[in-house]
Design a protein around this motif. Structure first.
Motif, PDB file in Angstrom:
ATOM      1  N   ALA A 128       1.003   5.579  -0.198  1.00 26.83           N
ATOM      2  CA  ALA A 128       0.368   6.717  -0.192  1.00 26.83           C
ATOM      3  C   ALA A 128       1.271   7.965  -0.083  1.00 26.83           C
ATOM      4  N   ASP A 129       0.916   9.249  -0.092  1.00 28.55           N
ATOM      5  CA  ASP A 129       1.855  10.158  -0.015  1.00 28.55           C
ATOM      6  C   ASP A 129       2.883  10.166   1.171  1.00 28.55           C
ATOM      7  N   GLN A 182     -12.632   5.235  -8.774  1.00 27.74           N
ATOM      8  CA  GLN A 182     -13.011   6.316  -7.720  1.00 27.74           C
ATOM      9  C   GLN A 182     -14.248   5.926  -6.826  1.00 27.74           C
ATOM     10  N   TRP A 183     -13.982   5.989  -5.717  1.00 28.46           N
ATOM     11  CA  TRP A 183     -14.749   5.094  -4.726  1.00 28.46           C
ATOM     12  C   TRP A 183     -16.229   6.355  -4.313  1.00 28.46           C
ATOM     13  N   ARG A 209      -2.625   5.219  -3.249  1.00 30.36           N
ATOM     14  CA  ARG A 209      -3.879   6.143  -3.222  1.00 30.36           C
ATOM     15  C   ARG A 209      -3.485   7.395  -4.108  1.00 30.36           C
ATOM     16  N   THR A 210      -4.446   7.858  -4.993  1.00 33.27           N
ATOM     17  CA  THR A 210      -3.923   9.026  -6.024  1.00 33.27           C
ATOM     18  C   THR A 210      -4.881  10.373  -5.613  1.00 33.27           C
ATOM     19  N   TYR A 250      -5.258   0.471  -8.370  1.00 32.42           N
ATOM     20  CA  TYR A 250      -5.056  -1.041  -7.801  1.00 32.42           C
ATOM     21  C   TYR A 250      -4.279  -1.951  -9.127  1.00 32.42           C
ATOM     22  N   VAL A 284       0.807  -1.131  -0.044  1.00 30.27           N
ATOM     23  CA  VAL A 284       0.200  -0.051  -0.147  1.00 30.27           C
ATOM     24  C   VAL A 284       0.872   1.243  -0.123  1.00 30.27           C
ATOM     25  N   GLU A 331     -12.425   8.265  -1.757  1.00 33.18           N
ATOM     26  CA  GLU A 331     -10.891   8.817  -2.603  1.00 33.18           C
ATOM     27  C   GLU A 331     -10.752   7.980  -3.986  1.00 33.18           C
ATOM     28  N   ARG A 332      -9.516   8.562  -4.516  1.00 30.15           N
ATOM     29  CA  ARG A 332      -9.148   7.650  -5.847  1.00 30.15           C
ATOM     30  C   ARG A 332      -8.141   6.853  -5.447  1.00 30.15           C
ATOM     31  N   TYR A 333      -7.954   5.667  -6.157  1.00 25.82           N
ATOM     32  CA  TYR A 333      -6.996   4.719  -5.978  1.00 25.82           C
ATOM     33  C   TYR A 333      -6.815   4.134  -7.207  1.00 25.82           C
ATOM     34  N   VAL A 391      -1.727  -1.207  -4.059  1.00 27.88           N
ATOM     35  CA  VAL A 391      -2.787  -0.026  -3.926  1.00 27.88           C
ATOM     36  C   VAL A 391      -1.985   0.987  -3.772  1.00 27.88           C
TER      37      VAL A 391
END
Length: 129
Positions: A41-42, A93-94, A127-128, A111, A39, A107-109, A125
């Motif tokens: 993320a930033d 996009q969830w 996160r974008t 995968y 996973v 959020e957008r991810y 995954v």
């Protein structure tokens, strides 16, 4: 076996994953992941190499969904990119539904999915924005 770019297969997978997320079904969430997994993320990254580690990484998510009264998750598939014979990158996009029936943006991810005999599993995954 080939990487899945079939929208029905991907939609079914993300529907199952979304149900597991909003239900807090940690074993079902873990079953959607390949091992090892990653996973990103930033501000952090973590990897896991056991189903127990996947499960632990999602234990905190269930109370958050309950606190926000999120009862359903819908993955809007924005892009599907074959990467190799067995890998597919999917941009999602969830969108969530709360207990009052209101849409709640998520959020957008991205995968990275691997095709298996049992269907797609998540390898990575990201996160974008």
């Amino acid at each position: 076996m080939n990487a899945s770019t079939d929208l029905d297969t991907l939609t079914d997978f993300f529907d199952r994953y979304g149900v597991a997320l909003t239900a807090g079904d940690v074993p079902a969430i873990a079953g959607c992941y390949a091992l090892p997994g990653l996973v990103v993320a930033d501000t952090y990254s973590f990897s896991f190499s056991t189903m127990a580690a996947v499960a632990l990484s999602f234990v905190g998510a269930a109370p958050d969904y309950q606190e926000r009264e999120l009862v359903a998750a819908n993955a809007l598939i924005e892009d599907v990119e074959p990467v190799s014979a067995l890998l597919t990158m999917v941009a999602v996009q969830w969108e969530f539904l709360d207990s009052q029936g209101r849409a709640v943006p998520g959020e957008r991810y991205r995968y990275l999915l691997r095709a298996t005999d049992d269907g797609p599993v998540i390898c990575t995954v990201v996160r974008t924005a």
